[in-house]
Structure formats: C-alpha cells, structure tokens
Write a protein that holds these residues in place. Structure first.
Motif, mmCIF file in Angstrom:
data_model
loop_
_atom_site.group_PDB
_atom_site.id
_atom_site.type_symbol
_atom_site.label_atom_id
_atom_site.label_comp_id
_atom_site.label_asym_id
_atom_site.label_seq_id
_atom_site.Cartn_x
_atom_site.Cartn_y
_atom_site.Cartn_z
ATOM 1 N N ALA A 9 0.906 -0.960 0.164
ATOM 2 C CA ALA A 9 0.557 0.437 -0.134
ATOM 3 C C ALA A 9 0.543 1.337 -0.207
ATOM 4 C CB ALA A 9 -1.340 0.116 1.064
ATOM 5 N N GLU A 10 1.708 1.293 1.115
ATOM 6 C CA GLU A 10 2.566 2.146 0.978
ATOM 7 C C GLU A 10 3.303 2.790 -0.428
ATOM 8 O OE1 GLU A 10 4.295 2.295 5.268
ATOM 9 O OE2 GLU A 10 5.088 1.286 4.498
ATOM 10 N N LYS A 11 3.965 1.460 -1.272
ATOM 11 C CA LYS A 11 4.557 1.748 -2.454
ATOM 12 C C LYS A 11 3.778 2.441 -3.475
ATOM 13 C CE LYS A 11 7.521 -0.911 -5.751
ATOM 14 N NZ LYS A 11 8.300 -2.004 -6.069
ATOM 15 N N LEU A 12 2.693 2.291 -3.686
ATOM 16 C CA LEU A 12 1.363 1.971 -4.360
ATOM 17 C C LEU A 12 1.175 3.480 -4.594
ATOM 18 C CD1 LEU A 12 -1.175 -0.276 -4.598
ATOM 19 C CD2 LEU A 12 -0.064 0.209 -6.592
ATOM 20 N N MET A 13 0.828 3.867 -3.010
ATOM 21 C CA MET A 13 0.285 5.563 -2.439
ATOM 22 C C MET A 13 1.702 6.299 -2.961
ATOM 23 S SD MET A 13 -2.190 6.272 -1.295
ATOM 24 C CE MET A 13 -2.223 7.126 -0.355
ATOM 25 N N GLU A 14 3.071 5.772 -2.771
ATOM 26 C CA GLU A 14 3.754 6.850 -3.506
ATOM 27 C C GLU A 14 4.536 6.551 -4.873
ATOM 28 O OE1 GLU A 14 8.906 7.642 -1.635
ATOM 29 O OE2 GLU A 14 7.273 6.009 -0.636
ATOM 30 N N GLU A 15 4.602 5.677 -5.571
ATOM 31 C CA GLU A 15 4.831 5.496 -6.698
ATOM 32 C C GLU A 15 4.263 6.312 -7.523
ATOM 33 O OE1 GLU A 15 7.489 1.714 -6.918
ATOM 34 O OE2 GLU A 15 8.628 1.993 -5.473
ATOM 35 N N LYS A 16 2.750 5.222 -7.469
ATOM 36 C CA LYS A 16 1.527 5.213 -8.427
ATOM 37 C C LYS A 16 1.417 6.411 -8.616
ATOM 38 C CE LYS A 16 -0.657 3.084 -12.160
ATOM 39 N NZ LYS A 16 -0.861 2.786 -13.107
ATOM 40 N N PHE A 17 0.897 6.486 -7.129
ATOM 41 C CA PHE A 17 -0.496 8.090 -6.843
ATOM 42 C C PHE A 17 0.473 9.463 -6.379
ATOM 43 C CE2 PHE A 17 -2.614 3.939 -6.543
ATOM 44 C CZ PHE A 17 -3.713 4.858 -6.987
ATOM 45 N N SER A 26 -6.593 -1.911 1.334
ATOM 46 C CA SER A 26 -7.107 -1.392 0.123
ATOM 47 C C SER A 26 -6.864 -0.426 -0.802
ATOM 48 C CB SER A 26 -8.943 -2.672 -0.213
ATOM 49 O OG SER A 26 -9.155 -0.999 0.889
ATOM 50 N N ILE A 27 -6.538 -0.076 -2.049
ATOM 51 C CA ILE A 27 -7.011 1.287 -2.293
ATOM 52 C C ILE A 27 -7.802 1.387 -4.089
ATOM 53 C CG2 ILE A 27 -5.241 3.254 -3.907
ATOM 54 C CD1 ILE A 27 -2.922 2.244 -1.923
ATOM 55 N N ILE A 80 -11.341 11.111 -7.405
ATOM 56 C CA ILE A 80 -11.295 10.440 -5.866
ATOM 57 C C ILE A 80 -10.678 9.220 -5.772
ATOM 58 C CG2 ILE A 80 -12.820 9.465 -3.694
ATOM 59 C CD1 ILE A 80 -13.391 12.293 -4.558
ATOM 60 N N LEU A 81 -9.060 9.433 -5.033
ATOM 61 C CA LEU A 81 -8.357 8.165 -3.983
ATOM 62 C C LEU A 81 -9.306 7.895 -3.223
ATOM 63 C CD1 LEU A 81 -5.250 7.194 -4.937
ATOM 64 C CD2 LEU A 81 -6.228 7.462 -2.487
ATOM 65 N N THR A 82 -9.360 6.209 -2.718
ATOM 66 C CA THR A 82 -9.715 6.056 -1.285
ATOM 67 C C THR A 82 -9.254 5.338 -0.490
ATOM 68 O OG1 THR A 82 -12.062 6.906 -1.368
ATOM 69 C CG2 THR A 82 -10.934 5.433 0.599
ATOM 70 N N ILE A 83 -7.990 4.887 0.693
ATOM 71 C CA ILE A 83 -7.503 3.695 1.154
ATOM 72 C C ILE A 83 -8.418 3.650 2.066
ATOM 73 C CG2 ILE A 83 -5.890 5.931 1.661
ATOM 74 C CD1 ILE A 83 -3.690 4.043 2.265
ATOM 75 N N ARG A 84 -8.377 1.885 2.677
ATOM 76 C CA ARG A 84 -8.800 1.613 3.379
ATOM 77 C C ARG A 84 -7.851 0.798 4.295
ATOM 78 N NH1 ARG A 84 -13.207 1.613 -0.296
ATOM 79 N NH2 ARG A 84 -14.885 3.063 0.401
ATOM 80 N N GLY A 85 -8.000 0.318 5.659
ATOM 81 C CA GLY A 85 -7.204 -0.524 6.347
ATOM 82 C C GLY A 85 -7.836 -0.923 6.914
#
Length: 235
Positions: A57-65, A93-94, A100-105
């Motif tokens: 999740a951290e990698k996607l948030m930083e590199e993808k978004f 989950s992302i 809109i972008l939503t991240i959940r844990g």
C-alpha cells in the motif's frame, strides 16, 4: 557616536528577531494539520487494489499516485490494534476513480474462531483540477462490535473514547470527556439503539474554513456499545 549606532543596530536586530518569532508561533498555532493539500493537475486512473499489505500500500501510494498515507490513518490502525488487543494483520485496499482516491485499512478480532470486533480506518483524497490541487478531504476511524449481545472487548469505553479523541486532536478534551460521561450515564435511561454525539464542530469549522471533527458512540438494543466512530473532514 559610533557606540550609539552600534547600539541602535543591535536593538533593530533584536526587534526583528522577536517579530519573526511571533510570526512563526502564530503561523504554527493557526495551522490545521488535517487540512492537507499539494499541487496536482492530473486525475487518478480507475484502479482497484482490494488486498494489499502495508508495504504494498505504501509503495503504491508513493510511486503510483504520488501521495503518502496520512498519519491519522496509521495512528487509527495502531490504536485500534492496541485497544482491542487484536493480533491479526491489517489488510489494506486502495481504490481510485477520476477525482477520488480512497485507501482503507481493516482488521478483525477473533474469539472462538468467530469475528467479534472490527477496526477500520479510511482516508479520501480528491483532485480539484480547477485549483490544480489534490486535497485530503476525509479521514475516519471505526471501532465496531459485530457479535450480538456482547460489548466491545479490550479497554473500557471511557478509555476507548479518550484515546480516539486524543488521536483526533479534539480541543478541550478533558471537558469533552466530562460531558461524554454524563451523556453515557444518561443513555441507560433512553430507548435502545441510541447514537450519542460526543463531539461535533462541523458548523463552526465550515464557517472558519478548517477541518471539522465528529466523534460518536452507537448503542445496540441491549444498551451495549456497538461502535465508536471518528471523522475528520473538509467540506
């Protein structure tokens, strides 16, 4: 004469330093850490990642978004795990769709192989192309009992509410707790399935153009605490 000039110069430097210090302190006091934004012109792609580890999740948030996971989001998950004594791993989950972008844990606690409590954290980002900014618009924490007829496990309800209030940085928390205890005591005399509003500054926050905070407690038909919900949002 030379000594007088030196003395005057030193006084001016001292005054400037004091002024800067006041400005910095004022700026720090007026800053709402929940009101986060950064420059962005592109919309998000339509993507869905339903099962992620924290690292993924951290990698996607930083590199993808090109975003970072908010600190309150992480604090909410850590707090829920600790207060409910949940040892299970958090599942992330992302989901993104245009603006809109939503991240959940989320995590579940188990007793006799059956889930009895759930902890959820959510953060929502929104792109405003007109302003060329992406905003952190919502952050929430949900601690929920899903076993019928049982109270939330772990720390006392008072402790749960206080710790959530601390994580949300509610102002005048001691006073909020005193009022909440009175409301919780009075709830026993009310009907079933009550929703208690512990804190809500949404109207004031909207006028002041800052992030609002709402904290509520829900009871079931047996007057047992069903869930504790906290929301930080910008309207």
């Amino acid at each position: 004469m030379k000594k007088v000039r030196i003395l005057m110069f030193c006084c001016i430097l001292l005054l400037v330093g004091c002024t800067n210090g006041i400005e910095k302190n004022t700026s720090k006091q007026n800053k709402d850490v929940a009101k986060w934004s950064k420059p962005r012109t592109n919309l998000f792609s339509s993507l869905d990642y339903p099962e992620l580890s924290k690292t993924e999740a951290e990698k996607l948030m930083e590199e993808k978004f090109e975003l970072v996971i908010p600190s309150f989001f992480e604090q909410s998950l850590a707090l829920t795990q600790k207060l409910l004594r949940i040892e299970n791993q958090v599942q992330y989950s992302i989901k993104s769709d245009a603006e809109i972008l939503t991240i959940r844990g989320g995590m579940t606690g188990k007793e006799d192989k059956s889930p009895n409590s759930v902890g959820l954290a959510e953060a929502q980002f929104q792109v405003n192309q007109q302003r060329k900014q992406v905003y952190l618009t919502k952050q929430s924490i949900l601690i929920q009992n899903i076993a019928a007829g049982n109270a939330l496990q772990g720390d006392s309800i008072r402790s749960l509410v206080k710790r959530v209030g601390e994580a949300m940085e509610l102002p005048d928390l001691d006073q909020v707790m005193k009022q909440s205890e009175k409301k919780m005591a009075h709830e026993k005399n009310e009907g079933p399935n009550q929703l208690l509003e512990i804190y809500n500054d949404s109207e004031t926050a909207k006028k002041q153009q800052r992030a609002s905070r709402i904290l509520t407690i829900s009871y079931d038909e047996k007057h047992l605490v069903k869930e504790i919900y906290g929301l930080i949002s910008i309207e």
